[in-house]
Design a protein around this motif. Structure first.
Motif, PDB file in Angstrom:
ATOM      1  N   ILE A  49      42.921  20.791  66.636  1.00  0.00           N
ATOM      2  CA  ILE A  49      41.579  21.358  66.729  1.00  0.00           C
ATOM      3  C   ILE A  49      41.203  21.575  68.190  1.00  0.00           C
ATOM      4  O   ILE A  49      40.667  22.619  68.551  1.00  0.00           O
ATOM      5  CB  ILE A  49      40.572  20.439  66.009  1.00  0.00           C
ATOM      6  CG1 ILE A  49      40.901  20.392  64.513  1.00  0.00           C
ATOM      7  CG2 ILE A  49      39.139  20.899  66.240  1.00  0.00           C
ATOM      8  CD1 ILE A  49      40.214  19.286  63.756  1.00  0.00           C
ATOM      9  N   SER A  50      41.501  20.590  69.043  1.00  0.00           N
ATOM     10  CA  SER A  50      41.142  20.725  70.458  1.00  0.00           C
ATOM     11  C   SER A  50      41.929  21.855  71.113  1.00  0.00           C
ATOM     12  O   SER A  50      41.406  22.559  71.969  1.00  0.00           O
ATOM     13  CB  SER A  50      41.350  19.409  71.202  1.00  0.00           C
ATOM     14  OG  SER A  50      42.702  19.028  71.185  1.00  0.00           O
ATOM     15  N   LEU A  68      40.107  28.940  73.011  1.00  0.00           N
ATOM     16  CA  LEU A  68      38.928  29.804  72.949  1.00  0.00           C
ATOM     17  C   LEU A  68      38.104  29.729  74.243  1.00  0.00           C
ATOM     18  O   LEU A  68      37.451  30.699  74.624  1.00  0.00           O
ATOM     19  CB  LEU A  68      38.047  29.432  71.759  1.00  0.00           C
ATOM     20  CG  LEU A  68      38.624  29.752  70.378  1.00  0.00           C
ATOM     21  CD1 LEU A  68      37.752  29.166  69.286  1.00  0.00           C
ATOM     22  CD2 LEU A  68      38.771  31.256  70.202  1.00  0.00           C
ATOM     23  N   LEU A  69      38.146  28.576  74.923  1.00  0.00           N
ATOM     24  CA  LEU A  69      37.417  28.411  76.180  1.00  0.00           C
ATOM     25  C   LEU A  69      38.163  29.007  77.377  1.00  0.00           C
ATOM     26  O   LEU A  69      37.665  28.980  78.492  1.00  0.00           O
ATOM     27  CB  LEU A  69      37.137  26.927  76.438  1.00  0.00           C
ATOM     28  CG  LEU A  69      36.132  26.277  75.482  1.00  0.00           C
ATOM     29  CD1 LEU A  69      36.050  24.780  75.739  1.00  0.00           C
ATOM     30  CD2 LEU A  69      34.757  26.925  75.601  1.00  0.00           C
ATOM     31  N   SER A 122      42.926  15.454  66.103  1.00  0.00           N
ATOM     32  CA  SER A 122      42.088  16.168  67.066  1.00  0.00           C
ATOM     33  C   SER A 122      42.895  17.087  67.975  1.00  0.00           C
ATOM     34  O   SER A 122      42.337  18.016  68.559  1.00  0.00           O
ATOM     35  CB  SER A 122      41.282  15.177  67.893  1.00  0.00           C
ATOM     36  OG  SER A 122      42.127  14.450  68.752  1.00  0.00           O
ATOM     37  N   LYS A 132      42.867  24.668  69.746  1.00  0.00           N
ATOM     38  CA  LYS A 132      42.176  25.914  69.388  1.00  0.00           C
ATOM     39  C   LYS A 132      40.899  26.060  70.221  1.00  0.00           C
ATOM     40  O   LYS A 132      40.604  27.138  70.725  1.00  0.00           O
ATOM     41  CB  LYS A 132      41.828  25.928  67.899  1.00  0.00           C
ATOM     42  CG  LYS A 132      42.981  26.237  66.987  1.00  0.00           C
ATOM     43  CD  LYS A 132      43.282  27.711  66.982  1.00  0.00           C
ATOM     44  CE  LYS A 132      44.165  28.054  65.795  1.00  0.00           C
ATOM     45  NZ  LYS A 132      44.560  29.436  65.763  1.00  0.00           N
ATOM     46  N   LEU A 133      40.157  24.972  70.369  1.00  0.00           N
ATOM     47  CA  LEU A 133      38.921  25.011  71.144  1.00  0.00           C
ATOM     48  C   LEU A 133      39.212  25.336  72.609  1.00  0.00           C
ATOM     49  O   LEU A 133      38.575  26.217  73.195  1.00  0.00           O
ATOM     50  CB  LEU A 133      38.181  23.675  71.033  1.00  0.00           C
ATOM     51  CG  LEU A 133      36.909  23.546  71.856  1.00  0.00           C
ATOM     52  CD1 LEU A 133      35.847  24.522  71.348  1.00  0.00           C
ATOM     53  CD2 LEU A 133      36.394  22.134  71.810  1.00  0.00           C
ATOM     54  N   PHE A 134      40.188  24.645  73.219  1.00  0.00           N
ATOM     55  CA  PHE A 134      40.525  24.905  74.617  1.00  0.00           C
ATOM     56  C   PHE A 134      41.038  26.328  74.810  1.00  0.00           C
ATOM     57  O   PHE A 134      40.776  26.963  75.823  1.00  0.00           O
ATOM     58  CB  PHE A 134      41.546  23.898  75.142  1.00  0.00           C
ATOM     59  CG  PHE A 134      41.000  22.513  75.307  1.00  0.00           C
ATOM     60  CD1 PHE A 134      39.740  22.302  75.829  1.00  0.00           C
ATOM     61  CD2 PHE A 134      41.745  21.416  74.937  1.00  0.00           C
ATOM     62  CE1 PHE A 134      39.223  21.033  75.990  1.00  0.00           C
ATOM     63  CE2 PHE A 134      41.247  20.131  75.083  1.00  0.00           C
ATOM     64  CZ  PHE A 134      39.985  19.938  75.605  1.00  0.00           C
TER      65      PHE A 134
END
Length: 175
Positions: free
Chosen positions: A20-21, A27-28, A17, A23-25
């Motif tokens: 993946i996290s 993007l946020l 995770s 990349k997500l953070f």
């Protein structure tokens, strides 16, 4: 024995995770340094939990050589996620993970060159196949163009290698 399997699966899910996290953070709009520091906080908590759970007597650093190995281990421990997160910034999650986990091949080379481990024809053949696989997967279509993601992925692998080698040298030290 069953609890070990459960802990291994849990650790695998947590580790998977992270990429993946990140990349997500990213993007946020979270800053790289924030995500990096949070990851180090979780590592600190994990090491504390493991040391508390193992209940091993703590000991002082014995000499300058041991201090040097501990210092190198700390540098590699910080360098691995730093390079890994940088790889994630410039390449895909799958490519970053793949490149970092070429580490066993580099451990073999370092162990043979610096630790005097024996190398067999089988190990050399496996290493050769690994190098071909690395090239084919990390550079699809035989693309030889420079890519920062690939560079940082390999640096993460080399740093992870240093972490493994120095940890091996410290295996009897209760850090």
């Amino acid at each position: 024995r069953n609890s070990a399997v459960v802990w291994l699966i849990a650790a695998t899910l947590v580790w998977a995770s992270t990429g993946i996290s990140w990349k997500l953070f990213s993007l946020l709009g979270f800053a790289f340094i924030i995500v990096f520091m949070v990851s180090r906080l979780f590592k600190l908590l994990a090491v504390w939990f493991i040391s508390f759970y193992r209940i091993k007597q703590h000991e002082p650093i014995k000499n300058l050589k041991e201090f040097g190995i501990i210092f190198l281990n700390a540098c590699f421990s910080v360098g691995t996620p730093l390079f890994f997160f940088m790889a994630l910034k410039y390449t895909t999650v799958s490519n970053a993970y793949f490149l970092e986990y070429t580490m066993p091949a580099w451990v073999l080379i370092i162990a043979v060159l610096f630790l005097g481990e024996k190398v067999s024809a089988k190990k050399l053949f496996g290493f050769g196949l690994t190098m071909v696989g690395i090239f084919l997967i990390a550079a699809p279509g035989l693309s030889l163009e420079f890519n920062l993601g690939r560079l940082f992925g390999l640096l993460a692998a080399f740093s992870h290698t240093g972490d493994i080698i120095t940890s091996r040298e410290l295996k009897d030290y209760s850090y």
